[in-house]
Structure formats: C-alpha cells, structure tokens
Enzyme design. Structure first.
Site, mmCIF file in Angstrom:
data_model
loop_
_atom_site.group_PDB
_atom_site.id
_atom_site.type_symbol
_atom_site.label_atom_id
_atom_site.label_comp_id
_atom_site.label_asym_id
_atom_site.label_seq_id
_atom_site.Cartn_x
_atom_site.Cartn_y
_atom_site.Cartn_z
ATOM 1 C CE1 TYR A 146 -3.084 1.680 -0.872
ATOM 2 C CE2 TYR A 146 -4.851 1.346 0.689
ATOM 3 C CZ TYR A 146 -4.330 2.009 -0.401
ATOM 4 O OH TYR A 146 -5.051 2.994 -1.003
ATOM 5 C CE LYS A 195 -6.785 1.120 -15.936
ATOM 6 N NZ LYS A 195 -7.693 2.073 -16.598
ATOM 7 C CG ASP A 227 -10.640 3.698 -15.993
ATOM 8 O OD1 ASP A 227 -11.217 2.603 -15.798
ATOM 9 O OD2 ASP A 227 -9.880 3.889 -16.948
ATOM 10 C CG ASP A 251 -8.145 3.838 0.816
ATOM 11 O OD1 ASP A 251 -9.006 4.369 1.537
ATOM 12 O OD2 ASP A 251 -6.922 4.086 0.903
#
Ligand code: NAD
Length: 360
Positions: A146, A195, A227, A251
């Site tokens: 972000y 990840k 995930d 988030d």
C-alpha cells in the site's frame, strides 16, 4: 497515575460511543486512583465544518503532545454528505491518514474474540464456534504494497499497471518485536503469516521473524502461508493466539476475523508506534444510519479504552476490570440493538455505558 488523553469524538456515532468510554475510564480512575485528563480535538467532518479541513495542525500538535489518543470514528454517508463532494485530500478520511502518518503508527492490533453469550451471531458451524476463539491480529500498517511506488503506463498498445511491495529488515523487525511482546502477555504463541513460497518480501519476513524469535524462547512460533491462514481462520479459529502479518495480508485477514465474531459493534482496535504511544478506536465506522439515536453499541470503543490502559499506560489490572465488566454485563443479558435477540434486555448506548461503568 496521571495521563493526558487527546479525545477525538468525530462524526456520526463517534460522540455517543466516546462519551460512554470516558464514563468507563473515569470509573476506573476512581476505583484505582488514576487521573485521566481529556483534551478534545476535532477531526473528520466536524473539523471540515468548523475549520475547512479534516485535521488542523493545532489539533495534530495536541494529539502529538498527549500520552494517547482516543478516537470515535469519522466520516458521514458517502453518497449524500457534502463532505464527499470535496477533493480526496479534503475529505474526512484524509484526517485519519494524516494523523496515522504524523504519529508514526506502524502497528495495528485487532483482537477478535467470540463471547460465548454472542455465539449465535457467529456464522461458523456450531461445532467450531462452540470451541470459541480469542486472537489478536498484529498487522504492519505503514509499509508493503500500500506504500510502494505504483504506476499505470501504456506498453505495446495496452495499459500495464504495477505496485511495488517493499519491506526492509528494520520494518519487519519492529513489528515482529511488537507481536512477540504481546504474545508474552497472552498465550505465548505466534502465527506469522506470509507467502514465502512465492514472494521475496515474505522470505525476508520469515527470516527476520525467526531472528527475533531467538530473543523470545518462551514464545512458540509457527509460519503459515496466507492462503492456508484464510482457510484456517474459518475452519479452526481457536488455534490462533497472536497472528503477525504484513499490511495487505493483515487488511484482508483482520476483516475476515472480525466477520466471524458476528458483531462489528464489539471490536476494538489499536494503532501503535515503537514507544508506548497509541491511537485507540473501534473497528467500525461512524454508522451515520443510526447516529444521534442513542442506540449504537459503545462496547467496541470501551474495549479500545481498555487496550489504551493495557498497551499505552501498562495498567493491566485496570484493563482486565473493563473487560470483565463487559463480560458481566453480557452475561446478565443486556444488549444494544445490534446484538439483541428475543429474551435479552434491550438497552441504549448510554445505559450500556452506565452498566459497564457500574460493574467496573
Ligand atoms: P460502518 O461501520 O459505519 O457501518 C456499517 C454497519 O454497521 C451499519 O449498519 C452501522 O449501523 C453498523 N454499526 C457500525 N458500528 C456500530 C455500532 N457501534 N453499533 C451498532 N451498529 C454499528 O461502515 P460504513 O457504513 O461503511 O461507513 C460509514 C462511514 O464511516 C463512512 O464515512 C466511512 O468512510 C466511515 N468509516 C470510518 C472509519 C474510522 O473512523 N476509522 C472506519 C470505517 C468507516
């Protein structure tokens, strides 16, 4: 103990829920002999109406010189309010972005706790919700995707967009330390979410978290891919204690975690920097649809006040007293309308504040 608290009541239900929180903090002050001094400042739509901008430098200076900030919520109805006809940097939310940035709040803490009394509101299978859950998501708030450089350009006759995901070791280390410190005063377990099977930034994240872990041998650490974490949150949420993650993953996962508690009006939040300073606010917004009716649930803000006592002022038993008072009031069957079902005792915002203050 004496503490200075900058209070931003804000817009919509903000003034109602913050007033109840001050009532509860004052009850704590009286019982445990502390003085909380409040300085009210404007931010959001109310500041636009008064000064033509969502956060003045004077208000920001008061927030900076305080020991902590208590915030209700800001903003109005985004379709009908005149505040949303202004340019984006003049709208209510610009005040929130400015205060977070100026105060250097890099760590966002969002607890997700399922109250046994509210288990009916949990959308998970009964067998899963019956086990309960009590976790806190520690999200990095000022780095990552972000905040990276971004652009959209035409390449070979078509548009191509890119967003950079950047993390430095020092950014990862400071949020990891925050999470380990919190784990130490909870159930001493961290799940670090990344990840790392794909992203370099996640591999660095994992390396730094493992380095920090060496200083906290009493805290158990596991790494989980994002995930899988999204699945585990709905399949078996009771396994989580502290969930540590980067900005974008946090988030998404913190919204998922708040959804499974079933009640936005119960969820607190804290944004912290390296020292004890923090900004405390409910997870929900200004709820313009119910503002001014004395029906909003003040518990999210009251629990944010408890987080302020715990994380900014080191007043753990006082924070425990508020959390216990909330549990007692729920056990006795009192509910604001958002969590009410047949057979409960329906109460207003101010009655809920009175009840919790009296149980402290
Ligand atoms: P919202 O969270 O304000 O409301 C969503 C729904 O939840 C509404 O039905 C509302 O009545 C209900 N709700 C929220 N808090 C409640 C409470 N304490 N008690 C009972 N019911 C409650 O979200 P929204 O409608 O998308 O946004 C309204 C405004 O709030 C917008 O201007 C938005 O930008 C702003 N907002 C501000 C913050 C903040 O100040 N940090 C955060 C989110 C949204």
């Amino acid at each position: 103990m004496e503490k200075n608290i900058a209070v931003i009541k804000g817009d919509g239900i903000g003034p109602e829920v913050v007033s109840e929180t001050m009532k509860v903090l004052d009850a704590v002050g009286q019982k445990y002999n502390h003085q909380f001094h409040y300085t009210q400042i404007l931010m959001g739509g109310c500041s636009i109406d008064a000064y033509g901008e969502p956060l003045t430098d004077e208000a920001l200076a008061i927030a900076k010189s305080s020991d902590a900030v208590l915030l209700g919520s800001i903003g109005g109805n985004t379709s009908t309010s005149p505040w949303y006809k202004l340019s984006p940097n003049k709208r209510p939310e610009a005040g929130l972005l400015k205060i977070r940035k100026e105060l250097g709040l890099f760590a966002n803490l969002r607890p997700a706790y399922l109250y046994p009394e509210l288990a009916d509101a949990c959308p998970l299978k009964e067998a899963t919700s019956a086990k309960g859950f009590d976790m806190i998501i520690v999200r990095e708030l000022t780095g990552g995707l972000y905040f990276g450089e971004r652009s959209t350009k035409e390449v070979n006759g078509e548009l191509v967009a890119h967003d950079n995901l950047i993390y430095s070791e020092s950014e990862i280390r400071r949020i990891a330390i925050k999470a380990f410190e919190i784990a130490r005063v909870r159930r001493k377990k961290i799940t670090s979410v990344d990840k790392a099977n794909v992203l370099d930034s996640s591999r660095l994240w994992r390396k730094v978290v493992n380095e920090v872990a060496k200083d906290y041998p009493d805290v158990e650490v596991e790494h989980m891919l994002v995930d899988n974490s999204a699945m585990q949150l709905v399949a078996n949420p009771s396994q989580f204690d502290v969930v540590l993650t980067e900005n974008m993953f946090g988030d998404i996962l913190s919204d998922e975690a708040s959804m499974i508690t079933g009640s936005i009006g119960m969820l607190s939040s804290a944004s912290l920097r390296e020292d004890k300073f923090g900004l405390y606010e409910p997870s929900g917004g200004s709820a313009p649809d119910i503002a001014g009716k004395n029906v909003a649930n003040p518990i999210a803000t009251i629990l944010s006040g408890a987080m302020m006592l715990r994380y900014s002022f080191d007043l753990n038993k006082e924070a425990d007293a508020i959390e216990q008072a909330v549990r007692d009031v729920l056990k006795e069957g009192y509910r604001t309308v958002d969590i009410y079902k047949d057979g409960d005792k329906k109460v207003s915002t101010s009655e809920m504040g009175d009840l919790i203050a009296s149980r402290v």
